[in-house]
Design an enzyme around this catalytic site. Sequence first.
Site, PDB file in Angstrom:
ATOM      1  CG  ASP A  16      24.368  18.691  27.864  1.00  0.00           C
ATOM      2  OD1 ASP A  16      24.125  19.733  28.512  1.00  0.00           O
ATOM      3  OD2 ASP A  16      23.770  17.602  28.045  1.00  0.00           O
ATOM      4  CG  ASP A  73      23.579  30.945  11.081  1.00  0.00           C
ATOM      5  OD1 ASP A  73      23.018  31.578  10.178  1.00  0.00           O
ATOM      6  OD2 ASP A  73      24.024  29.794  10.957  1.00  0.00           O
ATOM      7  CG  ASP A  95      19.966  30.791   6.967  1.00  0.00           C
ATOM      8  OD1 ASP A  95      20.684  29.783   6.928  1.00  0.00           O
ATOM      9  OD2 ASP A  95      18.734  30.768   6.711  1.00  0.00           O
ATOM     10  CD  GLU A 126      23.191  29.200   3.163  1.00  0.00           C
ATOM     11  OE1 GLU A 126      22.239  29.806   3.671  1.00  0.00           O
ATOM     12  OE2 GLU A 126      23.174  27.979   2.951  1.00  0.00           O
ATOM     13  CG  HIS A 128      24.618  23.516   9.448  1.00  0.00           C
ATOM     14  ND1 HIS A 128      25.324  24.537   8.868  1.00  0.00           N
ATOM     15  CD2 HIS A 128      23.315  23.859   9.348  1.00  0.00           C
ATOM     16  CE1 HIS A 128      24.488  25.472   8.442  1.00  0.00           C
ATOM     17  NE2 HIS A 128      23.258  25.083   8.716  1.00  0.00           N
ATOM     18  CG  ASP A 129      22.914  23.228   5.503  1.00  0.00           C
ATOM     19  OD1 ASP A 129      22.147  22.874   6.412  1.00  0.00           O
ATOM     20  OD2 ASP A 129      23.091  24.421   5.181  1.00  0.00           O
TER      21      ASP A 129
HETATM   22  C1  GLC Z   1      20.486  27.574   5.282  1.00  0.00           C
HETATM   23  C2  GLC Z   1      21.003  26.789   6.463  1.00  0.00           C
HETATM   24  C3  GLC Z   1      20.194  25.548   6.611  1.00  0.00           C
HETATM   25  C4  GLC Z   1      18.762  25.937   6.871  1.00  0.00           C
HETATM   26  C5  GLC Z   1      18.240  26.855   5.769  1.00  0.00           C
HETATM   27  C6  GLC Z   1      16.957  27.514   6.163  1.00  0.00           C
HETATM   28  O1  GLC Z   1      20.681  26.927   4.092  1.00  0.00           O
HETATM   29  O2  GLC Z   1      22.370  26.544   6.301  1.00  0.00           O
HETATM   30  O3  GLC Z   1      20.644  24.738   7.658  1.00  0.00           O
HETATM   31  O4  GLC Z   1      17.957  24.791   6.948  1.00  0.00           O
HETATM   32  O5  GLC Z   1      19.141  27.898   5.490  1.00  0.00           O
HETATM   33  O6  GLC Z   1      17.174  28.496   7.144  1.00  0.00           O
END
Ligand code: GLC
Length: 538
Positions: A24, A105, A207, A272, A337-338
């Site tokens: 930040d 992304d 995504d 993804e 991040h998931d």
């Molecule tokens: C993907 C992302 C995740 C998000 C989901 C909906 O799985 O990695 O963080 O919540 O898509 O966009």
Amino acid sequence: MKHQYIPWHEGAVIYQIYPRSFYDAKGTGIGNLQGIIDKLDYLGGNQDSLGVNAIWISPIYTSPMADFGYDVADYTNIDPIFGNINDFKLLVREAHKRSIKVVLDFVPNHSSDEHPWFVQSQSSIDNPKRDWYVWRSPKHDGSVPNNWLSAFGGSAWQLSEKTQQYYLHSFLAKQPDLNWDNPAVREAMKTAMRFWLDLGVDGFRIDAADWLSKDLQFRDDPVSQQLSQEVGGSEQVAIKHVHSRGGPHLFDRLNEMTQVLKKYPDRFMIAEAHPETDNKIQGYLQYYKAVNSQLSAPLNFEGIYLPWKASAFRTFIDAFQAGMQPGYTPIYTMGNHDESRVASRIGRRAARTAAMMLLTLPGLPFIYYGDELGMTDVPISKEQLRDPFTKPGKGRDGQRTPMQWDTTAHAGFTEGTPWLPVASDYHLVNVSTQSQDPQSSFNLFKQLIHFRNGSSILKSGTYRSVDYGKDILGYERAQGTNKLLILLNFTSTEKQINLGRLQGQLQLSSYLDRENSVMSKRILLRPNEGLIIGVSDD
Ligand code: GLC
């Protein structure tokens, strides 16, 4: 000599930035684009940098932040939390100056319910944007159109009071699915892609790619009784999601996107991918076969899902590598991040072994920010939970906490109040402290990345697995007669290995303490130790 063209993604190391949590620069408590710019020297461009070749930035588009940016309200603008378009242009320029590629992304499956398209779409049944989203009437008894589930739990259908129809949301109700069967939607999304490509981005991470095509008849997903007993009735797992995602046009849609990339030099996209099949490897390979593999590849998540056992990894990697054809780019990762962080899943010591594996396998490795320090999941109290997807008591916040830069307040992440708590061990686990420690996790990542960047064997050599028993993952990377042997002890006990007639010179130990020693005959791998050995057969 003619200079050989090598696409950027070949052998590159990509680093995922969760922008809210990276740095930040403005004192708001939330990371921003200027923060990323300020930290580019940390990432690449000089000998002291970590040395990554590309960054993937989680969504930075205008968004009400219901799913922290994965709910997009404007596909061609930057959310003021993160900055503005000029900041973005500067970021691309500064990244490129340091030979760092920028991957965005891209969230094509759904927008925010606050996107003007959806606001119009829900306003009336005959609105011209109605067909931009997926609307269905209730069944005769008023119930939902079918049994499809939201990935975040519950039905994927939400009734809109105004028109008494349901709209589909494969994720949050605030993330309505766009109707990819409508060519106008596809055109709009491709226009958005071009907007960013024209600004110089080098690629996209697509995504939730599997949701881009659904069953054309909207049939119920089959429920497997057997599975439902096994998992104690959890509907999410008991249902085979074969109609609600991975539909007949999935690969056409991804190919349509690669057609956009094709008009620009040296671009790449990573999907993804969560293939819904019992044979995961065949599922991933389908992507390579069906989607232009010069321009795209699927991310495989097995580094995160597999148990930390050498045999499990060997079985997967051997079969996966055997399916690779010339031009395919394997993509491995240990975190994002998931998912719970790698150091929390398998422990800090094993995470070092995992780093050596990730950075010595073929293809394009993905590193999640902070994993280079061995950051662990931060416990988040109920009051501090921010993620809307809170699986019983636990969301994804623990793995999204502020990057730990130094020993000052809030780990140097912000001068304000951080949006998520900072790990309590940040005094020890931070960039500044670890840079001073020659054997730190940071220095291991840095050395591995620098070694990889200088090694055409690691970047583009062949892969062959070598059997050293069930607890060791062993493989050889080779290019012509130049070879590297990688030995990874997956256990926390010492292991003896017999190299037979092989001998070589140690290039790197994951302990970072015995480089250049000669390796021959019987060698001892310490607990969780990984070795990279330059070998010859003589
Ligand atoms: C993907 C992302 C995740 C998000 C989901 C909906 O799985 O990695 O963080 O919540 O898509 O966009």
